[in-house]
Design an enzyme around this catalytic site. Structure first.
Site, short mmCIF file in Angstrom:
data_model
loop_
_atom_site.label_atom_id
_atom_site.label_comp_id
_atom_site.label_asym_id
_atom_site.label_seq_id
_atom_site.Cartn_x
_atom_site.Cartn_y
_atom_site.Cartn_z
N HIS A 393 0.83 -1.21 0.00
CA HIS A 393 0.00 0.00 0.00
C HIS A 393 0.87 1.27 0.00
O HIS A 393 0.72 2.14 -0.86
CB HIS A 393 -0.90 -0.04 1.24
CG HIS A 393 -1.82 1.13 1.40
ND1 HIS A 393 -3.17 1.05 1.19
CD2 HIS A 393 -1.59 2.42 1.75
CE1 HIS A 393 -3.74 2.23 1.39
NE2 HIS A 393 -2.79 3.08 1.73
N GLU A 394 1.78 1.36 0.95
CA GLU A 394 2.60 2.57 1.06
C GLU A 394 3.54 2.71 -0.12
O GLU A 394 3.82 3.82 -0.58
CB GLU A 394 3.39 2.58 2.39
CG GLU A 394 2.52 2.55 3.65
CD GLU A 394 1.44 3.63 3.70
OE1 GLU A 394 1.58 4.66 3.03
OE2 GLU A 394 0.43 3.42 4.40
N HIS A 397 1.78 4.59 -2.80
CA HIS A 397 1.85 6.05 -2.62
C HIS A 397 3.22 6.57 -3.03
O HIS A 397 3.35 7.60 -3.68
CB HIS A 397 1.61 6.42 -1.15
CG HIS A 397 0.20 6.24 -0.70
ND1 HIS A 397 -0.88 6.76 -1.37
CD2 HIS A 397 -0.32 5.62 0.39
CE1 HIS A 397 -1.99 6.45 -0.72
NE2 HIS A 397 -1.69 5.76 0.34
N HIS A 400 3.73 6.65 -6.72
CA HIS A 400 2.92 7.73 -7.27
C HIS A 400 3.67 9.07 -7.12
O HIS A 400 3.84 9.82 -8.08
CB HIS A 400 1.58 7.77 -6.51
CG HIS A 400 0.51 8.59 -7.16
ND1 HIS A 400 -0.74 8.73 -6.61
CD2 HIS A 400 0.50 9.34 -8.29
CE1 HIS A 400 -1.47 9.51 -7.39
NE2 HIS A 400 -0.74 9.90 -8.40
ZN ZN Z 1 -3.04 5.22 1.89
#
Ligand code: ZN
Length: 611
Positions: A393-394, A397, A400
């Site tokens: 998940h991290e 980010h 991105h």
């Molecule tokens: Zn998040």
């Protein structure tokens, strides 16, 4: 395999490769201090452009470039202070550095507060003329457009002053609610098998998952019952929040509170309304989930208090961090070698602070704001499956931010919250897919799929149901109806019963539910929760295309990440192939849920867990 460091609380005993290297940001605290002093002296220079923006394209460009530069450096200083302080929250030196940066940031925004009104006062034709005359201004076209489109909602100088002053009262409902629920609320005590428990929100979250049905029934009744006793106070708090939103939406000439809230990222209200209509239209998929849950739990009738009980045995699988990193890297392979190469750098070049230790901030985050260096990730890796998923998940980010920072000028690099959780949940989807591909044990597959399904319920169905409640209470208030604890409770219960198909017997929603709205702090975030649902839906639709090997799917997804904040979220996503104004993405997500449920049924039948 258990990880040797998850229980080590002494930071000095954890190998360096698992700790942040912040030296590319600042060589040390002294360098930071010197840079900060220099920055403080430079901040007032922005004011030299005041009153000059409309004079010439050069003046406008000069101001925007200088603002961007100062903002970038200020952010770098703030990130260093914040990250240092997160590594040891007990260290007062870092708390002080952190607070100093908040003050500096607020000074800067005061100094720069002339920019927006000056641009707003410019004739749009003049801005266009400037853009034509100075090509370098083109980099700020979107920034200018974002300011200019707020013209109809901007008032005269004296009215703006009144609105700014009214801001002093604006936080009151949220602040009172937060203090009431976090500090003063008399959370009930109940006796469970494990002894007497004070049911605060954390304990409620834990114990509503109880395997013992009587316990979870008792937990719901006690917790929501106590909230119900205070419904009048909770009701007055939420009603005040809604009236605050009405005040700002009316004074700023928005058609509704919803319109004002969505205007921030230029999201059409149709996106919000379609989400609600779409989720409701797919109620059969949701009822199927409820029925599957009922059968897996071996119940005749499913009650609302049965929703959090684990449907499959919790698997106690352990992973070392290196195993987790390898699993995540493997799962990202469909995104191509370039993505994988940067992800490998993040894992090996100390972008990530891995383990929990004394004084370190809890939770996990990715910080992509140090534009000229690279993103950083804070984890509290505990060696469980959830931790592997958090890493994926991290890293979503981080990738991105990395791609946006590489591809966009600073002013356009920040992506909006509406797209932020797409990149992270996209990676979770890839991880699940790759773990299912390599996993042959039925029990493990069942657990992975069951977790995914529960997560989809909580993210898509529950958040949409919240979003509908939020919309309806604003519409009631806008229509002149009074909101009280009792009216809020009746409305909330009616919506939940519709979503959970009480009438057709899909789930019995007991009367306790009337008070559940009082437990949701997000109702003070001004139409925020729907984004949990839309992000999950968008990332499912995008990852489905990538996993199906559709031509161009990877490229258009990476373009979305690289685009950062160079355009509004809806057109950005449309270019990546998800039209959030249509019903297609939701359809793709529901189809995926259907396939997951098919597979759960198949495995559960084989294991004799279903008849
Ligand atoms: Zn998040």
């Amino acid at each position: 395999m258990p990880d040797p460091y998850v229980k080590e609380r002494d930071r000095s005993r954890i190998p360096e490769r698992f700790q942040w290297d912040l030296s590319p940001v600042y060589a040390g605290d002294d360098t930071w201090e010197a840079a900060k002093r220099k920055m403080r002296a430079e901040l007032p220079s922005i004011a030299s452009w005041a009153g000059k923006l409309a004079e010439s394209p050069e003046q406008l460009l000069g101001c925007l470039e200088h603002h961007s530069l100062l903002h970038k450096e200020l952010t770098r200083l703030a990130c260093y202070a914040g990250m240092k302080s997160d590594l040891d929250t007990r260290e007062s030196r870092y708390t002080a550095m952190d607070q100093e940066m908040s003050r500096l940031a607020s000074d800067f925004s005061t100094l720069a507060s002339f920019i927006e009104p000056e641009i707003l006062r410019m004739d749009p034709a003049r801005i266009e003329e400037f853009l034509a005359r100075e090509p370098r201004l083109g980099a700020y076209r979107h920034v200018l457009d974002d300011i200019v489109r707020n013209r109809p909602h901007t008032l005269g100088e004296s009215e703006e002053k009144i609105l700014a002053t009214a801001g002093l009262m604006a936080d009151a409902p949220a602040t009172i609610n937060s203090i009431f629920t976090n500090a003063d609320f008399p959370y009930p005590e109940i006796t469970l098998e494990e002894g007497t428990v004070r049911l605060d929100p954390a304990a409620f979250n834990l114990h509503r998952r109880s395997r013992d049905r009587e316990s979870r029934k008792k937990v719901f009744a006690a917790y929501l019952g106590k909230m119900h006793e205070f419904r009048r106070t909770f009701g007055a708090q939420l009603a005040a929040e809604v009236r605050k939103n009405m005040f700002f939406s009316r004074t700023r000439s928005f058609g509704s509170c919803l319109e004002r809230a969505l205007n921030r990222h230029n999201i059409p209200v149709a996106v919000y309304r379609n989400l609600i209509a779409g989720v409701r239209a797919h109620h059969r998929t949701f009822y199927r989930y409820l029925d599957l849950r009922r059968r897996l739990l071996g119940l005749d009738t499913l009650h609302y208090y049965d929703l959090y009980a684990p449907i499959v045995a919790d698997l106690d699988l352990d992973y070392t961090y290196d195993e987790a990193a390898a699993l995540v890297l493997e799962s990202l392979a469909p995104l191509g070698p370039e993505y994988a190469q940067v992800a490998r750098r993040a894992l090996s070049e100390r972008w990530i602070d891995v383990y929990p230790n004394d004084g370190k901030r809890s939770g996990a985050y990715s910080n992509g704001s140090v534009y000229d260096v690279h993103p950083y990730i804070l984890l509290n890796f505990n060696g469980k499956h959830d931790d592997v998923s958090t890493l994926a998940h991290e890293l979503g980010h981080t990738m991105h931010s990395y791609l946006a920072n590489q591809s966009q000028p600073y002013a356009l690099s920040h992506y909006s919250i509406f797209v932020a959780e797409v990149a992270s949940t996209f990676n979770e989807a890839l991880l699940l897919n790759s773990m299912l591909e390599r996993e042959t044990r039925d029990e493990v597959r069942l657990s992975l799929l069951g977790n995914y399904l529960d997560n989809a319920r909580a993210t898509v169905f529950r958040q949409t149901q919240f979003a509908e409640f939020e919309l309806r209470i604003h519409e009631l208030a806008e229509g002149g109806e009074a909101l009280t604890g009792d009216t809020l409770g009746e409305l909330y219960a009616a919506i939940v019963r519709e979503y959970y198909g009480q009438e057709v017997g899909a789930c019995v929603v007991d009367d306790d539910v009337k008070a559940e709205w009082a437990y949701v702090p997000h109702f003070y975030y001004n139409f925020y929760v729907y984004q949990y649902a839309t992000s999950f839906i968008a990332s499912t639709a995008l990852s489905e295309r990538v996993l199906a090997g559709e031509a161009g799917a990877v490229e258009s997804y990476l373009e979305l990440l690289s685009a950062g904040g160079s355009d509004y979220p809806i057109p950005l996503m449309a270019r990546a192939g998800v039209d959030m104004t249509s019903s297609e993405p939701l359809k793709a997500m529901m189809a995926r849920l259907g396939r997951v449920m098919d597979e759960i049924e198949e495995i559960a039948l084989r294991l004799g867990k279903l008849k």
